[in-house]
Design a protein around this motif. Structure first.
Motif, PDB file in Angstrom:
ATOM      1  N   GLU A   1       0.667  -1.352   0.184  1.00  0.00           N
ATOM      2  CA  GLU A   1       0.009  -0.131  -0.079  1.00  0.00           C
ATOM      3  C   GLU A   1       1.065   1.348  -0.052  1.00  0.00           C
ATOM      4  OE1 GLU A   1      -3.136   2.200   2.445  1.00  0.00           O
ATOM      5  OE2 GLU A   1      -2.433   0.372   3.182  1.00  0.00           O
ATOM      6  N   LYS A   2       1.983   1.330   1.065  1.00  0.00           N
ATOM      7  CA  LYS A   2       2.766   2.286   0.677  1.00  0.00           C
ATOM      8  C   LYS A   2       3.517   2.633  -0.422  1.00  0.00           C
ATOM      9  CE  LYS A   2       5.091   3.109   4.783  1.00  0.00           C
ATOM     10  NZ  LYS A   2       6.274   2.849   5.705  1.00  0.00           N
ATOM     11  N   ILE A   3       3.876   1.586  -1.176  1.00  0.00           N
ATOM     12  CA  ILE A   3       4.630   1.880  -2.667  1.00  0.00           C
ATOM     13  C   ILE A   3       3.534   2.264  -3.433  1.00  0.00           C
ATOM     14  CG2 ILE A   3       5.681   0.452  -4.175  1.00  0.00           C
ATOM     15  CD1 ILE A   3       6.753  -1.512  -2.367  1.00  0.00           C
TER      16      ILE A   3
ATOM     17  N   ARG B   1       8.048   6.615   7.202  1.00  0.00           N
ATOM     18  CA  ARG B   1       7.074   7.761   6.829  1.00  0.00           C
ATOM     19  C   ARG B   1       6.095   6.971   6.128  1.00  0.00           C
ATOM     20  NH1 ARG B   1       6.592  11.111  10.545  1.00  0.00           N
ATOM     21  NH2 ARG B   1       5.355  12.355   9.030  1.00  0.00           N
ATOM     22  N   SER B   2       4.966   7.774   5.764  1.00  0.00           N
ATOM     23  CA  SER B   2       3.797   7.399   5.109  1.00  0.00           C
ATOM     24  C   SER B   2       3.944   7.372   3.574  1.00  0.00           C
ATOM     25  CB  SER B   2       2.386   8.214   5.361  1.00  0.00           C
ATOM     26  OG  SER B   2       2.774   9.499   5.118  1.00  0.00           O
ATOM     27  N   GLY B   3       3.274   6.774   2.992  1.00  0.00           N
ATOM     28  CA  GLY B   3       3.496   6.753   1.364  1.00  0.00           C
ATOM     29  C   GLY B   3       3.395   8.037   0.723  1.00  0.00           C
ATOM     30  N   GLU B   4       2.367   8.958   1.307  1.00  0.00           N
ATOM     31  CA  GLU B   4       2.239  10.318   1.005  1.00  0.00           C
ATOM     32  C   GLU B   4       3.498  11.280   0.918  1.00  0.00           C
ATOM     33  OE1 GLU B   4       0.155   8.620   3.082  1.00  0.00           O
ATOM     34  OE2 GLU B   4      -1.847   8.692   1.924  1.00  0.00           O
ATOM     35  N   ASN B   5       4.019  11.107   2.406  1.00  0.00           N
ATOM     36  CA  ASN B   5       5.220  11.764   2.723  1.00  0.00           C
ATOM     37  C   ASN B   5       6.629  11.337   1.841  1.00  0.00           C
ATOM     38  OD1 ASN B   5       4.351  11.574   6.274  1.00  0.00           O
ATOM     39  ND2 ASN B   5       4.496  13.308   4.678  1.00  0.00           N
TER      40      ASN B   5
END
Length: 326
Positions: A72-74, A108-112
């Motif tokens: 999901e993060k990728i 960190r999150s995927g967005e970051n």
């Protein structure tokens, strides 16, 4: 399939993409929206065909299974940085490697991560930044020259710079005007994300004064990820087969089949009709045999006859014992 069809795919392409999305849902713990939106974005950004998406799922899944990052993060990070990566001549495999490197370094999150990587790639391609990199000399200068002539990707440049930074170690002047300028440009580009990520590197020894340089030292992870990805073909299909053979998966499959049956108006109507027809025929049979009372009597007689035939000897023996004791 409709989600992919809305992207302009043919029916066959939509089916191929849907098969890949279902595989991702099973093995990568994604929901329908994450799988379809994520894979659809990868297709558009990296110019892939629907037939290639299963291999993409293999790449994502194997990376997530072997490194501190989730599928999901990728996918989330790729949606933010994919277009920028392709303009910098980065392949999908290289971009996944960079995302994984940042995830490993910062958690960190995927967005970051997507935002940070987008800023780093854009900044690294600037002429002023490339001049600083070339000033390190040796392989760094050669990589910059090749990139400027269209003969390599920005990852080649960053890798060469990373090697040079590690070679120089304590002799690297992080307080020089050039590196201060790099840091300032990156900070301006990333905004508040820069401060968040910089704090993570506060104990990074020699590199603690410059977030960008600190990041460079982790680039070996990119090669490790590419090594895993190179043998990923068929990885998810094998994992999916194991999943489908588990008890939980079989129960979930049964639930899904039942839900489909219930939601299928024609299927449920057909089942109700079968029950009505069976009941009607049973009533007709009872009527033909003389009514319910007659049928029950006949069934009792037949049952008693069968019981006496099977257990007759035991019953007679028991009665004799009772009579003898009287």
């Amino acid at each position: 399939a409709l989600n992919f069809a809305r992207r302009g795919m043919s029916w066959n392409e939509s089916l191929e993409a849907t098969a890949a999305a279902l595989l991702a849902i099973n093995v990568a713990e994604l929901d329908v929206g994450q799988a379809t939106d994520g894979l659809g974005s990868i297709m558009a950004q990296f110019g892939l065909q629907a037939s290639e998406l299963t291999n993409v799922v293999d790449m994502l899944n194997k990376t997530a299974d072997n490194f501190p990052v989730t599928t999901e993060k990728i996918l989330t990070a790729l949606q933010r940085v994919g277009s920028t990566a392709t303009t910098a001549n980065l392949s999908l495999e290289e971009t996944i490697g960079l995302i994984t490197t940042l995830s490993k370094a910062t958690n960190r999150s995927g967005e970051n991560i997507g935002t940070a990587l987008n800023s780093i790639i854009n900044m690294s391609q600037k002429s002023s930044t490339l001049d600083v990199f070339a000033g390190l000399g040796g392989s760094a200068r050669e990589a910059v020259e090749a990139f400027r002539q269209g003969g390599g990707s920005i990852l080649d440049v960053l890798t060469a710079v990373s090697q040079k930074v590690n070679e120089l170690g304590e002799n690297l002047d992080l307080d020089s005007a050039e590196f201060k300028k790099l840091e300032a440009e990156l900070k301006e580009s990333m905004g508040e994300d820069f401060e968040i990520l910089s704090d993570i590197y506060a104990t990074a020894g020699t590199y603690r004064r410059n977030y960008f340089v600190a990041l460079l030292k982790d680039l070996d992870t990119v090669k490790e990820v590419q090594g895993e990805i190179s043998t990923a073909n068929g990885y998810s299909a094998k994992e999916n087969e194991q999943y489908l053979n588990t008890y939980t998966a079989k129960v979930n499959s049964l639930k899904a089949q039942w839900q489909d049956f219930v939601n299928d108006e024609q299927g449920l109507l057909g089942f109700k009709k079968f029950l009505v027809d069976a009941g009607s025929r049973l009533l007709d049979l009872i009527k033909m045999l003389g009514g319910l009372k007659t049928v029950l009597l006949e069934v009792s007689i037949v049952g008693a006859t069968i019981l006496f035939t099977v257990k007759g000897t035991a019953i007679v023996s028991g009665l004799k014992k009772i009579i003898t004791t009287l």
